[in-house]
Write an enzyme that holds these catalytic residues in place. Structure first.
Site, PDB file in Angstrom:
ATOM      1  N   GLU A 123      27.679 -20.475 -11.393  1.00  0.00           N
ATOM      2  CA  GLU A 123      26.743 -21.592 -11.488  1.00  0.00           C
ATOM      3  C   GLU A 123      25.699 -21.549 -10.367  1.00  0.00           C
ATOM      4  O   GLU A 123      24.520 -21.744 -10.607  1.00  0.00           O
ATOM      5  CB  GLU A 123      27.550 -22.902 -11.411  1.00  0.00           C
ATOM      6  CG  GLU A 123      26.734 -24.167 -11.384  1.00  0.00           C
ATOM      7  CD  GLU A 123      26.314 -24.611 -12.773  1.00  0.00           C
ATOM      8  OE1 GLU A 123      26.856 -24.049 -13.746  1.00  0.00           O
ATOM      9  OE2 GLU A 123      25.443 -25.485 -12.861  1.00  0.00           O
ATOM     10  N   ASP A 124      26.153 -21.291  -9.155  1.00  0.00           N
ATOM     11  CA  ASP A 124      25.281 -21.516  -7.998  1.00  0.00           C
ATOM     12  C   ASP A 124      24.847 -20.270  -7.230  1.00  0.00           C
ATOM     13  O   ASP A 124      24.126 -20.386  -6.243  1.00  0.00           O
ATOM     14  CB  ASP A 124      25.978 -22.454  -6.994  1.00  0.00           C
ATOM     15  CG  ASP A 124      26.187 -23.839  -7.578  1.00  0.00           C
ATOM     16  OD1 ASP A 124      25.449 -24.192  -8.504  1.00  0.00           O
ATOM     17  OD2 ASP A 124      27.098 -24.551  -7.116  1.00  0.00           O
TER      18      ASP A 124
END
Ligand code: MN
Length: 720
Positions: free
Chosen positions: A76-77
């Site tokens: 996700e990051d």
């Protein structure tokens, strides 16, 4: 901040043979990709996945789950990809990371409380692996513990989401401490005034309250044992949100609630329940009006227990529930309204069974010697029969598996369904028969001209949708029957050279309607259209029979005009060998239509008569007059043909058949219905067809109609 070796220790405490290398590798990778990122608090980002892994270790999860916890935000990051994680950590870990990422990307709109349950189910359905849900819960717990670092405007909505979605999931999974902590943390940000007031009043710390609970548990067990009663005593200090809920629900003051600690006593038999109650009431002072006997008088949801409140061993109010093991199962696993009592057995919903199963799995996993064997049970489709999709506004709609955008449209509103023209899934135009998948965002495009067809029944999955489509179709059928009925009656009038419009408002008609117990003229049309009344009968009721006979049926009706048109064109339709532009007529005995093999017979003075090659009449005729004939390749005449349909005598049969004929663009010249014995009816149609292929189309489409048992072409000019 939790350190790596603390995570190691936690894991080794319940799984001494754990593969810590996988944990270390996940730690190194996570540290590398999150390097340089900071949390809102200003701390290094790595702290978050570490804390999540620590929570998962407290939940005694297996090694791949904890590794996935360390990696849960990498896709996700950071620049890390699922492929990379698969290469480094294997598919099992990568699938979990992907699952968490997918769930994290959903935004829940929990404004509508009733949506929350659907969101929870969607989340679980999308996870496909219970461990993904548990990682997500651990993630949420750590985020809630650090919520004060979030910008103020975001806190409340995150807290509300936690309360609506995640705490109930933790509850249903039976992880009560996690549920309580999520609720208390949410409570602090959604109702800060209450939270701080309560926490000041509940002066004792949670640890102190826990110690107190243990002490009372011990005293109660001993007291009962002294009287020879074997009992299992458990207590749980109420968490702040629980106290708040109780105050709200029972409309109580804080003073009446805050010091109450609830204890549960589980005994073998019903008589033991009353014995335990007796012992407790003689040992401690009961609070007046607080005793309730739900054993003698079970609640409507089958809940049974004895309830009492006493001034307990430490001088504080103690709430006690006494029940047997069976009653306990009902109380714990029956979500109130879902319990039904049938044939002496308790029935639970599929959902209850699913959640009970997960709860047992999680409980069981805590005691497993080999936590790895937990694995084989976690990857199951938890809601195999449902699919959860979003509206463009973000509401979740629950549909049965196999549902299509058409089901979705009807779930929104019948009007949307009835005018559904096309649909979009995740922004792309798709056919309305496309099967929906969990998490799809579905949009319906309506058009005022779109309407249901019988085919729709085959492309929807929900029985509710089918019912709505059928409802529309039968209304349409009624309307169609009314139209047909009117046409039939009108043409019957024309046949007798009578003016239909004069009769519509005549007193005879009104008298007839009331005699026949019909509401209005439309009901008369419908009855005729459905084949319940014949137009001839109707006319005979309206006009004296002798008068009727005087009228000579004439042939200049609209329909016979069509018939004439059909006949006029026919001379150029047939090629006769060696002759040009010869006058032909078609034999009434076999009524040839374009595409039939044909032969001609020369008739004196009337040119050539065309028969079908198989017509029995041709055998009788003089073979010397026989002449070869064939259809012009480009012949586009319409020819009348008779078909006989037999079927069950059901309302709407005629309408259904007529509808399917007109749908094919074919004109009906004449129709008649004759109900006979055995609930059967015979329907005769004369239709105008282009050729034999069109006739086949008509026959095929009629034979597909429910209740139709046979369709055949009648060759003879005379109707049987
Ligand atoms: Mn996270």
């Amino acid at each position: 901040m939790i350190r790596l070796n603390e995570i190691h220790e936690k894991i080794l405490s319940y799984n001494p043979d754990a593969d810590l290398d996988l944990i270390n590798k996940a730690y190194v990778f996570s540290a590398k990709v999150h390097n340089g990122q900071v949390r809102m608090s200003g701390e290094p980002y790595l702290i978050h996945p570490m804390e999540v892994a620590g929570i998962l270790a407290s939940l005694k999860m297996d090694v791949p789950t904890i590794a996935a916890g360390l990696l849960h935000d990498t896709v996700e990051d950071t620049w890390a990809t699922v492929e990379e994680i698969t290469d480094l950590f294997g598919k099992e870990v990568a699938d979990m990371v992907e699952g968490v990422t997918k769930i994290s990307n959903i935004t829940f709109n929990t404004e509508v409380a009733k949506q929350a349950e659907n969101f929870r189910k969607m989340l679980i359905a999308m996870a496909k692996d219970i461990r993904v849900i548990i990682i997500k819960l651990a993630d949420r717990l750590n985020n809630m513990r650090t919520l004060e670092h979030m910008p103020e405007e975001k806190r409340e909505s995150i807290a509300k989401e936690t309360l609506d979605i995640y705490a109930p999931i933790a509850h249903r999974l039976g992880i009560y401490w996690l549920k309580s902590e999520l609720e208390d943390l949410s409570f602090r940000f959604t109702k800060p005034e209450f939270y701080y007031r309560l926490s000041k009043l509940v002066a004792k710390s949670r640890k102190e309250r826990e110690r107190y609970v243990h002490e009372v548990e011990h005293i109660l067990t001993e007291t009962l044992a002294k009287e020879g009663l074997k009992a299992e005593v458990t207590g749980r200090p109420k968490h702040l949100y629980g106290i708040y809920q109780k105050m709200e629900k029972s409309n109580l003051d804080f003073e009446q609630v805050y010091d109450i600690t609830a204890f549960r006593i589980i005994v073998e038999a019903v008589k033991d329940c009353y014995q335990a109650l007796g012992i407790i009431h003689t040992t401690w002072r009961p609070v007046p009006d607080r005793f309730k006997d739900y054993i003698a008088m079970p609640k409507t949801n089958m809940y049974q227990s004895l309830h009492t409140t006493i001034i307990g061993p430490k001088g504080e109010r103690v709430e006690i529930q006494i029940r047997t093991r069976d009653m306990h199962t009902v109380a714990e696993e029956g979500i109130a309204a879902h319990w039904k009592y049938k044939e002496g057995k308790l029935l639970e919903t599929k959902e209850d069974i699913t959640f009970r199963w997960i709860r047992h799995l999680i409980e069981w996993q805590q005691d497993l010697k080999d936590p790895e064997s937990f694995m084989q049970f976690v990857k199951v489709d938890l809601f195999p029969d449902e699919v959860y999709v979003f509206t463009p506004k973000g509401d979740v709609i629950e549909l049965p598996v196999g549902a299509t955008p058409l089901d979705f449209a009807y779930a929104i509103h019948s009007d949307v369904g009835n005018h559904c023209a096309s649909s979009k899934i995740n922004g792309k135009i798709v056919p309305i028969k496309t099967q929906l998948r969990n998490g799809d965002t579905v949009e319906v495009i309506t058009s005022p001209t779109a309407h249901p067809t019988r085919d729709w029944l085959r492309i929807v999955a929900a029985s509710k949708t089918k019912a709505k489509i059928r409802q529309w179709l039968s209304k349409e059928e009624r309307e169609e029957s009314r139209k047909i009925g009117r046409e039939l009656l009108e043409s019957e009038f024309t046949k007798f050279n009578l003016d239909f419009s004069k009769f519509v408002n005549s007193s005879e008609i009104h008298k007839y309607l009331s005699d026949a117990n019909l509401k209005n003229i439309d009901s008369l049309y419908s009855q005729i259209g459905y084949g319940k009344l014949s137009p001839l009968q109707t006319i005979k009721h309206l006009i004296p029979i002798d008068k009727l006979k005087e009228q000579r049926p004439q042939t200049d009706s609209t329909i016979s005009k069509l018939f004439k048109l059909v006949a006029r064109k026919s001379s150029t339709a047939v090629k006769i060998k060696g002759m040009d532009d010869i006058l032909v007529r078609f034999a009434h005995c076999c009524n040839p239509i374009v595409g039939d093999s044909i032969v001609g017979f020369i008739t004196r003075g009337r040119g050539i008569t065309i028969h079908t090659a198989s017509c029995p009449k041709t055998i009788e005729l003089d073979p010397e007059r026989k002449i070869e004939a064939e259809w012009h390749a480009a012949s586009n005449i319409l020819r009348p043909v008779k078909i006989m349909v037999t079927g069950m005598d059901k309302p709407g049969l005629l309408a259904g058949i007529t509808n399917s004929i007109s749908t094919l663009g074919v004109n009906i010249i004449r129709a008649s219905v004759a109900p006979d014995r055995n609930q059967k009816s015979t329907l005769m149609f004369e239709i105008a067809v282009k050729d034999i292929h069109q006739l086949r189309e008509v026959v095929n489409s009629i034979s597909k109609i429910k209740d139709v048992t046979n369709v055949e072409r009648i060759l003879s000019g005379e109707a049987p």
